[in-house]
Design a protein around this motif. Structure first.
Motif, PDB file in Angstrom:
ATOM      1  N   HIS A  27       9.314   5.589  16.162  1.00  0.00           N
ATOM      2  CA  HIS A  27       9.833   4.490  16.985  1.00  0.00           C
ATOM      3  C   HIS A  27      10.861   3.688  16.176  1.00  0.00           C
ATOM      4  CE1 HIS A  27       8.941   1.422  20.361  1.00  0.00           C
ATOM      5  NE2 HIS A  27      10.020   0.999  19.720  1.00  0.00           N
ATOM      6  N   TYR A  28      12.073   4.143  16.126  1.00  0.00           N
ATOM      7  CA  TYR A  28      13.162   3.401  15.467  1.00  0.00           C
ATOM      8  C   TYR A  28      12.819   3.031  14.030  1.00  0.00           C
ATOM      9  CZ  TYR A  28      14.974   2.616  20.210  1.00  0.00           C
ATOM     10  OH  TYR A  28      15.454   2.765  21.482  1.00  0.00           O
ATOM     11  N   GLU A  29      12.084   3.886  13.326  1.00  0.00           N
ATOM     12  CA  GLU A  29      11.705   3.510  11.961  1.00  0.00           C
ATOM     13  C   GLU A  29      11.728   4.714  11.026  1.00  0.00           C
ATOM     14  OE1 GLU A  29       8.219   1.425  13.194  1.00  0.00           O
ATOM     15  OE2 GLU A  29       7.394   3.183  14.144  1.00  0.00           O
ATOM     16  N   THR A  30      12.798   5.487  11.097  1.00  0.00           N
ATOM     17  CA  THR A  30      13.004   6.606  10.177  1.00  0.00           C
ATOM     18  C   THR A  30      12.966   6.077   8.741  1.00  0.00           C
ATOM     19  OG1 THR A  30      14.525   7.499  11.818  1.00  0.00           O
ATOM     20  CG2 THR A  30      14.602   8.510   9.642  1.00  0.00           C
ATOM     21  N   PRO A  31      12.309   6.797   7.819  1.00  0.00           N
ATOM     22  CA  PRO A  31      12.384   6.365   6.422  1.00  0.00           C
ATOM     23  C   PRO A  31      13.845   6.227   5.983  1.00  0.00           C
ATOM     24  CG  PRO A  31      10.726   8.083   6.673  1.00  0.00           C
ATOM     25  CD  PRO A  31      11.432   7.976   7.997  1.00  0.00           C
ATOM     26  N   LEU A  32      14.137   5.125   5.307  1.00  0.00           N
ATOM     27  CA  LEU A  32      15.522   4.847   4.909  1.00  0.00           C
ATOM     28  C   LEU A  32      16.093   5.961   4.027  1.00  0.00           C
ATOM     29  CD1 LEU A  32      17.863   2.808   4.945  1.00  0.00           C
ATOM     30  CD2 LEU A  32      16.840   1.711   2.956  1.00  0.00           C
ATOM     31  N   TYR A  33      15.241   6.516   3.202  1.00  0.00           N
ATOM     32  CA  TYR A  33      15.682   7.574   2.287  1.00  0.00           C
ATOM     33  C   TYR A  33      16.225   8.774   3.082  1.00  0.00           C
ATOM     34  CZ  TYR A  33      15.373  10.733  -1.725  1.00  0.00           C
ATOM     35  OH  TYR A  33      15.655  11.606  -2.740  1.00  0.00           O
ATOM     36  N   LEU A  34      15.584   9.096   4.184  1.00  0.00           N
ATOM     37  CA  LEU A  34      16.065  10.225   4.992  1.00  0.00           C
ATOM     38  C   LEU A  34      17.432   9.913   5.610  1.00  0.00           C
ATOM     39  CD1 LEU A  34      12.892  11.544   6.895  1.00  0.00           C
ATOM     40  CD2 LEU A  34      13.864  12.316   4.720  1.00  0.00           C
ATOM     41  N   ALA A  35      17.636   8.647   5.896  1.00  0.00           N
ATOM     42  CA  ALA A  35      18.943   8.252   6.439  1.00  0.00           C
ATOM     43  C   ALA A  35      20.002   8.361   5.341  1.00  0.00           C
ATOM     44  CB  ALA A  35      18.875   6.823   6.974  1.00  0.00           C
ATOM     45  N   GLU A  36      19.670   7.836   4.175  1.00  0.00           N
ATOM     46  CA  GLU A  36      20.701   7.756   3.125  1.00  0.00           C
ATOM     47  C   GLU A  36      20.943   9.088   2.433  1.00  0.00           C
ATOM     48  OE1 GLU A  36      19.367   4.336   0.907  1.00  0.00           O
ATOM     49  OE2 GLU A  36      20.535   2.991   2.204  1.00  0.00           O
ATOM     50  N   ASP A  84       0.813  -1.224   0.000  1.00  0.00           N
ATOM     51  CA  ASP A  84       0.000   0.000   0.000  1.00  0.00           C
ATOM     52  C   ASP A  84       0.841   1.266   0.000  1.00  0.00           C
ATOM     53  OD1 ASP A  84      -2.305  -1.513  -0.065  1.00  0.00           O
ATOM     54  OD2 ASP A  84      -2.520  -1.554   2.115  1.00  0.00           O
ATOM     55  N   GLY A  85       1.928   1.221  -0.745  1.00  0.00           N
ATOM     56  CA  GLY A  85       2.715   2.440  -0.942  1.00  0.00           C
ATOM     57  C   GLY A  85       3.740   2.729   0.131  1.00  0.00           C
ATOM     58  N   LYS A  86       3.910   1.810   1.079  1.00  0.00           N
ATOM     59  CA  LYS A  86       4.908   2.085   2.128  1.00  0.00           C
ATOM     60  C   LYS A  86       6.320   2.144   1.529  1.00  0.00           C
ATOM     61  CE  LYS A  86       7.041   0.193   6.306  1.00  0.00           C
ATOM     62  NZ  LYS A  86       8.341  -0.074   5.647  1.00  0.00           N
ATOM     63  N   GLY A  87       7.100   3.118   1.982  1.00  0.00           N
ATOM     64  CA  GLY A  87       8.511   3.178   1.605  1.00  0.00           C
ATOM     65  C   GLY A  87       9.328   2.333   2.569  1.00  0.00           C
ATOM     66  N   LEU A  88      10.603   2.215   2.302  1.00  0.00           N
ATOM     67  CA  LEU A  88      11.461   1.433   3.199  1.00  0.00           C
ATOM     68  C   LEU A  88      11.804   2.262   4.432  1.00  0.00           C
ATOM     69  CD1 LEU A  88      14.006  -0.237   0.742  1.00  0.00           C
ATOM     70  CD2 LEU A  88      11.903  -1.198   1.724  1.00  0.00           C
ATOM     71  N   SER A  89      11.915   1.570   5.547  1.00  0.00           N
ATOM     72  CA  SER A  89      12.413   2.243   6.752  1.00  0.00           C
ATOM     73  C   SER A  89      13.768   1.623   7.079  1.00  0.00           C
ATOM     74  CB  SER A  89      11.441   2.075   7.916  1.00  0.00           C
ATOM     75  OG  SER A  89      11.805   0.969   8.705  1.00  0.00           O
ATOM     76  N   ILE A  90      14.481   2.255   7.976  1.00  0.00           N
ATOM     77  CA  ILE A  90      15.806   1.720   8.340  1.00  0.00           C
ATOM     78  C   ILE A  90      15.704   0.274   8.836  1.00  0.00           C
ATOM     79  CG2 ILE A  90      16.928   3.936   8.818  1.00  0.00           C
ATOM     80  CD1 ILE A  90      16.292   3.199  11.842  1.00  0.00           C
ATOM     81  N   GLN A  91      14.555  -0.097   9.422  1.00  0.00           N
ATOM     82  CA  GLN A  91      14.412  -1.459   9.948  1.00  0.00           C
ATOM     83  C   GLN A  91      14.387  -2.501   8.845  1.00  0.00           C
ATOM     84  OE1 GLN A  91      14.642  -2.480  12.907  1.00  0.00           O
ATOM     85  NE2 GLN A  91      14.386  -0.617  14.105  1.00  0.00           N
ATOM     86  N   ASP A  92      13.990  -2.075   7.654  1.00  0.00           N
ATOM     87  CA  ASP A  92      13.896  -3.036   6.556  1.00  0.00           C
ATOM     88  C   ASP A  92      15.274  -3.495   6.076  1.00  0.00           C
ATOM     89  OD1 ASP A  92      11.114  -2.870   6.652  1.00  0.00           O
ATOM     90  OD2 ASP A  92      11.096  -1.081   5.395  1.00  0.00           O
ATOM     91  N   ILE A 149       3.199   4.842  14.543  1.00  0.00           N
ATOM     92  CA  ILE A 149       2.861   4.954  13.129  1.00  0.00           C
ATOM     93  C   ILE A 149       4.173   4.785  12.370  1.00  0.00           C
ATOM     94  CG2 ILE A 149       2.102   6.570  11.327  1.00  0.00           C
ATOM     95  CD1 ILE A 149       0.055   7.664  13.276  1.00  0.00           C
ATOM     96  N   ALA A 150       4.141   3.929  11.348  1.00  0.00           N
ATOM     97  CA  ALA A 150       5.351   3.767  10.525  1.00  0.00           C
ATOM     98  C   ALA A 150       5.434   4.997   9.623  1.00  0.00           C
ATOM     99  CB  ALA A 150       5.258   2.485   9.708  1.00  0.00           C
ATOM    100  N   TRP A 151       6.401   5.818   9.895  1.00  0.00           N
ATOM    101  CA  TRP A 151       6.585   7.097   9.187  1.00  0.00           C
ATOM    102  C   TRP A 151       6.559   6.869   7.669  1.00  0.00           C
ATOM    103  CZ3 TRP A 151      11.110  10.736  11.132  1.00  0.00           C
ATOM    104  CH2 TRP A 151      11.104  11.932  10.414  1.00  0.00           C
ATOM    105  N   SER A 152       7.232   5.778   7.228  1.00  0.00           N
ATOM    106  CA  SER A 152       7.352   5.549   5.781  1.00  0.00           C
ATOM    107  C   SER A 152       6.070   4.990   5.154  1.00  0.00           C
ATOM    108  CB  SER A 152       8.542   4.633   5.477  1.00  0.00           C
ATOM    109  OG  SER A 152       8.345   3.378   6.067  1.00  0.00           O
ATOM    110  N   ARG A 153       5.045   4.702   5.958  1.00  0.00           N
ATOM    111  CA  ARG A 153       3.722   4.432   5.351  1.00  0.00           C
ATOM    112  C   ARG A 153       3.054   5.748   4.975  1.00  0.00           C
ATOM    113  NH1 ARG A 153       2.504  -0.707   5.501  1.00  0.00           N
ATOM    114  NH2 ARG A 153       3.137  -1.925   7.306  1.00  0.00           N
TER     115      ARG A 153
END
Ligand code: BG6
Length: 467
Positions: A124-133, A25-33, A82-86
């Protein structure tokens, strides 16, 4: 035990540890992925099959049944994130992902239908991966704006459904885990203290501004900070050990002081000065920090010790932030030292210092459970060890309440089995509800009530009178 009449009993989870559906449903990757091994690392370039969080316990598709079981236990409150990347798949988009928003609409409606108050951790430990990279996580000031856009979106959307909000999970854990906690793609050793405290400053400003924004959107909101509470006792009565423990406690408590009093405490300024830490602050930042929280929430699992004696300064395994083991305490199978009285101590200490109501939003025992089959074919776990753990901790909550500490509620961590944060495994279970999933990914995902399920149900029924 005298728990207040409106005491909020419940359970807590985090999106990335149980939802699964990591790319639906359009979720992006988070650092946890890309963290199949939790804190132990290393991260992977892309999501890999051995990452149990990608499927979690499939809460994304099964939440209605799970919440029904929480209601059966009598939950008054359910803490999730809430998963930010959703909502913002990359994190820096202008417009949110409607499907992600709808999921949480349904989730919160389901809670409300059962009379369960949702409590939401915004990050909660789930920053969108794109923001990290792309942005290097919270070291970049731009994250404040992205976070506030995200916060504004969810505050507005759920303003009539969610009253309790937490800005960052265990915000102080960034001291040890910059990637998991702050989305900073670097190990602690490779990060200068200035970089680290710059990121911390950004998070503190973001937290304060989100608190302000939330109150503007709905003045009824109760917005709290969330810290990893871990009392650091002096290893001996040697005054050098006492001062050493005080200084180490300060590093963690600075986060509380800023959130509760609205400014950096003197000991933090001294630490920055002594360690040549330079933090860039915008003109308005001091003013921003004055938006203090309504309450303080925290996780509590362990206490540790500190010593000034280098020969005795040997780190134990304890939780995300380590410490010297306490010779008087026993440990869990994962080396986390168990100290129920420490919870009474923390509650008194935080209340004395900050005079804000307190909420225990995580506590529990991670253990390997054995699922057994009963003659009638049903299955359960005889988890008396978990019941003992919680009973002893709740007794101490009762003691703190008797001491005059205003405690708003208690949400047991991992009320349904989920993937562990630090070790990313299923075997370390916290739940009242067993989920049939194993470390190798096998299992039916069926749910089973453990013995502790009925115990907690009774605790809630009697409002803590019968533990
Ligand atoms: C806290 C986190 O550190 O402890 C949770 O907020 C985590 O996300 C919990 O799951 C227990 O830790 P672990 O490593 O046993 O899952």
């Amino acid at each position: 035990m005298n728990f207040p009449e409106n005491f909020l009993w419940g359970g807590a989870v985090a999106a990335n540890q149980l939802e699964g559906a990591y790319n639906e449903d359009g979720k992006g990757l988070s650092i946890q992925d890309v963290l199949p091994h939790g804190l132990k690392g290393p991260r992977t370039a892309i999501p890999t099959e051995n990452n149990l969080k990608l499927e979690g316990i499939d809460f994304y598709h099964r939440y209605k049944d799970d919440i029904r079981m929480f209601a059966e236990m009598g939950f008054k409150i359910f803490r999730t994130s809430i998963a930010w990347s959703r909502i913002f798949p990359h994190g820096d988009e202008e417009e949110p992902n409607e499907k992600g928003l709808q999921f949480y609409d349904d989730l919160f409606d389901t809670c409300r239908r059962y009379g369960i108050e949702p409590m939401v951790t915004i990050s909660h430990y789930e920053t969108p991966l794109y923001l990290a990279e792309k942005y290097h996580g919270w070291t970049n000031r731009k994250l404040i704006d992205f976070y506030l856009r995200y916060a504004e979106t969810i505050f507005t959307r759920y303003k009539d459904k969610v009253k309790y909000w937490l800005t960052f999970n265990e915000i102080n854990s960034i001291l040890e885990s910059p990637f998991m906690s702050g989305g900073i793609p670097a190990s602690r050793e490779d990060l200068s203290e200035s970089d680290l405290y710059q990121a911390i400053h950004h998070e503190l400003v973001a937290s304060a501004l989100a608190t302000k924004l939330g109150h503007e959107i709905n003045p009824e909101f109760q917005i709290g900070c969330m810290v990893l509470a871990m009392p650091i006792y002096p290893l001996t009565p040697d005054p050098s050990d006492v001062i050493c423990s005080m200084e180490q406690n300060h590093l963690n408590e600075m986060f509380l002081a800023v959130h509760a009093r609205g400014e950096y405490p003197g000991y933090a300024k001294r630490y920055f000065h002594d360690h040549k830490i330079y933090i860039h602050m915008d003109e308005d930042d001091e003013q921003a920090l004055r938006n203090t929280v309504d309450f303080i929430s925290f996780s509590y699992y362990v206490s540790v010790c500190a010593t000034a004696d280098p020969k005795k300064n040997k780190r134990g395994e304890g939780n995300l932030l380590g410490g010297v083991p306490n010779p008087y305490l026993k440990s869990s199978e994962w080396g986390w030292q168990i100290d129920p009285q420490g919870l009474r101590y923390v509650l008194n200490d935080f209340w004395d210092k900050y005079q804000k109501p307190l909420f225990i939003v995580e506590n529990g025992l991670g253990a390997a459970d054995e699922l057994v089959e009963l003659p009638d074919g049903t299955r359960t776990v005889y988890d008396d060890y978990r019941i003992d753990y919680m009973r002893e901790h709740l007794k101490q909550v009762g003691e703190a309440i008797a001491d005059g500490v205003p405690v708003m509620g208690y949400t047991a961590w991992g009320c349904i089995d989920l993937v562990s944060a630090s070790t990313a495994e299923m075997r370390k279970r916290y739940g009242f509800i067993y989920v049939d999933r194993n470390n190798d990914g096998s299992g039916t995902l069926e749910r089973y009530r453990k013995k502790s399920f009925y115990w907690y149900q009774h605790v809630i029924e009697t409002n803590g009178q019968e533990l």
